[in-house]
Design a protein around this motif. Structure first.
Motif, PDB file in Angstrom:
ATOM      1  N   ALA A   1      42.736  27.668  24.925  1.00 19.63           N
ATOM      2  CA  ALA A   1      41.821  26.634  25.723  1.00 19.63           C
ATOM      3  C   ALA A   1      42.573  25.423  26.128  1.00 19.63           C
ATOM      4  CB  ALA A   1      40.424  26.364  24.921  1.00 19.63           C
ATOM      5  N   ASP A   2      43.777  25.076  25.883  1.00 22.84           N
ATOM      6  CA  ASP A   2      44.445  24.150  26.582  1.00 22.84           C
ATOM      7  C   ASP A   2      44.672  23.960  27.760  1.00 22.84           C
ATOM      8  OD1 ASP A   2      45.886  21.670  25.654  1.00 22.84           O
ATOM      9  OD2 ASP A   2      47.531  22.829  26.360  1.00 22.84           O
ATOM     10  N   ILE A   3      44.603  25.321  28.783  1.00 21.92           N
ATOM     11  CA  ILE A   3      44.562  25.393  30.060  1.00 21.92           C
ATOM     12  C   ILE A   3      43.395  24.785  30.743  1.00 21.92           C
ATOM     13  CG2 ILE A   3      43.857  27.632  30.063  1.00 21.92           C
ATOM     14  CD1 ILE A   3      45.930  28.159  32.355  1.00 21.92           C
ATOM     15  N   PHE A   4      42.280  24.702  29.870  1.00 20.17           N
ATOM     16  CA  PHE A   4      40.950  24.155  30.524  1.00 20.17           C
ATOM     17  C   PHE A   4      40.852  22.768  30.491  1.00 20.17           C
ATOM     18  CE2 PHE A   4      40.382  28.736  29.569  1.00 20.17           C
ATOM     19  CZ  PHE A   4      39.858  29.258  30.453  1.00 20.17           C
ATOM     20  N   THR A   5      41.669  22.091  29.794  1.00 24.87           N
ATOM     21  CA  THR A   5      41.492  20.543  29.457  1.00 24.87           C
ATOM     22  C   THR A   5      42.308  19.768  30.160  1.00 24.87           C
ATOM     23  OG1 THR A   5      42.884  20.854  27.363  1.00 24.87           O
ATOM     24  CG2 THR A   5      40.241  21.320  27.015  1.00 24.87           C
ATOM     25  N   LYS A   6      43.555  20.351  30.608  1.00 23.39           N
ATOM     26  CA  LYS A   6      44.559  19.192  31.062  1.00 23.39           C
ATOM     27  C   LYS A   6      45.423  20.101  32.326  1.00 23.39           C
ATOM     28  CE  LYS A   6      46.235  18.391  26.855  1.00 23.39           C
ATOM     29  NZ  LYS A   6      45.564  19.404  26.198  1.00 23.39           N
ATOM     30  N   PRO A   7      46.125  19.230  33.039  1.00 20.83           N
ATOM     31  CA  PRO A   7      46.906  19.910  33.917  1.00 20.83           C
ATOM     32  C   PRO A   7      48.375  20.036  33.151  1.00 20.83           C
ATOM     33  CG  PRO A   7      46.903  17.682  34.578  1.00 20.83           C
ATOM     34  CD  PRO A   7      45.739  18.121  33.353  1.00 20.83           C
ATOM     35  N   ILE A   8      48.770  21.309  33.385  1.00 20.04           N
ATOM     36  CA  ILE A   8      50.264  21.625  32.480  1.00 20.04           C
ATOM     37  C   ILE A   8      51.075  22.411  33.526  1.00 20.04           C
ATOM     38  CG2 ILE A   8      49.180  22.009  30.227  1.00 20.04           C
ATOM     39  CD1 ILE A   8      49.042  24.868  30.885  1.00 20.04           C
ATOM     40  N   GLY A   9      52.460  22.143  33.163  1.00 18.79           N
ATOM     41  CA  GLY A   9      53.417  22.538  34.148  1.00 18.79           C
ATOM     42  C   GLY A   9      53.349  23.963  34.381  1.00 18.79           C
ATOM     43  N   ARG A  10      54.426  24.356  35.338  1.00 20.75           N
ATOM     44  CA  ARG A  10      54.506  25.899  35.777  1.00 20.75           C
ATOM     45  C   ARG A  10      54.472  26.894  34.533  1.00 20.75           C
ATOM     46  NH1 ARG A  10      58.995  27.354  39.611  1.00 20.75           N
ATOM     47  NH2 ARG A  10      60.265  26.845  37.569  1.00 20.75           N
ATOM     48  N   ASP A  11      55.638  26.317  33.668  1.00 26.73           N
ATOM     49  CA  ASP A  11      55.839  27.384  32.843  1.00 26.73           C
ATOM     50  C   ASP A  11      54.778  27.579  31.676  1.00 26.73           C
ATOM     51  OD1 ASP A  11      58.385  27.595  33.757  1.00 26.73           O
ATOM     52  OD2 ASP A  11      59.421  26.056  32.473  1.00 26.73           O
TER      53      ASP A  11
END
Length: 408
Positions: free
Chosen positions: A375-385
């Protein structure tokens, strides 16, 4: 199945009058027409049509689902039928081909219907069926968005959002005409039906619909460039999956720089199939990260209970506990500890709600490391990798990929 002129079937309960149509010869200019049937353009028309259709289905023996009023179920002996209604479009599935055919004949006798055959395309969602399961994507809809923005020749990019975007306090020039931005965001919101990877990006961009600026528009076009890299991405609802329901929840404390509200994100899998996900800003300000994580857990548990209720409506008896995966040990401790203290009084309702589900073994709480929190991808912008690592774990596939690794 599709209904021809659906709104004309509805019966009006209110008194509605209209002017006589042009060309009608009348002696008294004060005369008007009273409508007995609904017409397109009336506010009552959709409700009248749904009431007419619901009455016909209930007379046949269907029951309306309490969890979703657009779903109707029919059970008699060993025969099961399920109807999903969206305005004038119907999806019908059943356990017996003869019973399904008989019901279609009943509908055709009641209304002017058109049988469109096996489900392949429904509300811009493409459906491919095989022994592996159901593959849902919106490739044509994504290509229409790219074509409308005139970005067919643009260079595709690998991830939709930059980590340090700085859009909240952006002072670039206001758009002279905000309609294209709002139209694009509306399309991207609907595209998220089968694209979990777009949830956070669309959530951020949708906050600027009132006064979009030039940099907001460029950020939205960046999402379009990301779509161009893989417009055929979709989700696979596997046929050979187990009945285990797993929910992942996470929260980014004080993410919003304006209100300091946290962002909730959750992701639910039925076996290995993604079935529900969401990104939204919490309604209240949390005083600690543990509190924001706990509110995210409460939202997830509420969605899990609804899904279990829908499974029961569809005739699926799901008796095992549902697993909730959270990366906050403090939030798990609050849910497991029966003692209240001053720090949890203001979230007492959420505490009772989640703890009751834990006591009844309806859910089981498990701790997961932050690096494995889906669920981390639904709460903050993360880098490409990080984006690609999480996207592959979400169960997103591409039916049009040359390798054909999903067997559809």
């Amino acid at each position: 199945m599709d209904v021809h002129n659906a709104f004309f079937h509805g019966d009006l309960e209110e008194e509605v009058y209209m002017r006589l149509p042009p060309g009608y010869q009348k002696e008294d200019k004060n005369k008007v027409c009273r409508l007995r049937k609904s017409l397109y353009g009336l506010k009552q028309a959709p409700r009248c049509w749904f009431s007419k259709l619901s009455t016909a289905l209930l007379e046949y023996g269907f029951e309306q689902a309490l969890g979703d009023y657009s779903l109707f179920t029919y059970e008699k002996n060993s025969t099961c039928l399920h109807i999903l209604v969206y305005v004038d479009d119907l999806i019908i599935t059943g356990s017996c081909e003869a019973a399904t055919k008989q019901f279609k004949e009943y509908l055709s006798a009641k209304f002017h219907m058109k049988d469109l055959g096996f489900l392949k395309y429904f509300l811009e969602i493409e459906v491919a069926m095989s022994a592996s399961g159901f593959y849902l994507c919106q490739r044509k809809y994504a290509l229409d968005i790219i074509l409308e923005t005139r970005y067919l020749g643009a260079k595709p990019i690998a991830f939709p959002f930059e980590e340090k975007h700085g859009l909240a306090f952006n002072t670039s020039t206001l758009l002279e005409d905000p309609k294209p931005y709002r139209r694009l965001l509306g399309s991207l919101i609907y595209l998220g039906v089968a694209r979990p990877d777009l949830a956070f990006s669309v959530h951020i961009l949708a906050q600027f619909m009132q006064e979009p600026r030039e940099d907001h528009w460029q950020a939205a076009l960046r999402v379009v460039k990301y779509l161009k890299s893989d417009p055929g991405q979709g989700i696979l609802l596997r046929a050979n999956t187990n009945f285990e329901i797993m929910g992942w929840c996470d929260a980014d404390w004080s993410r919003c720089p304006y209100t300091r509200r946290s962002v909730t994100g959750y992701f639910i899998q039925f076996g290995e199939s993604p079935v529900s996900w969401k990104t939204r800003k919490q309604k209240t300000v949390s005083r600690s990260s543990a509190e924001s994580e706990y509110r995210a857990m409460a939202d997830l548990v509420q969605e899990l209970k609804w899904l279990k209720r829908m499974l029961y409506t569809l005739g699926v008896r799901h008796t095992q506990p549902m697993i909730v995966l959270c990366d906050s040990k403090s939030a798990i401790h609050i849910a497991m500890n029966p003692m209240f203290h001053e720090r949890t009084k203001h979230i007492e309702n959420d505490c009772h709600f989640v703890r009751d589900e834990v006591v009844t073994t309806n859910i089981v709480l498990q701790h997961v490391q932050m690096t494995y929190q889906l669920a981390d991808i639904f709460t903050k912008p993360i880098g490409r990798d990080g984006f690609w690592r999480f996207r592959n774990k979400l169960g997103i596939h591409n039916l049009y990929a040359p390798r054909g690794d999903i067997g559809v």
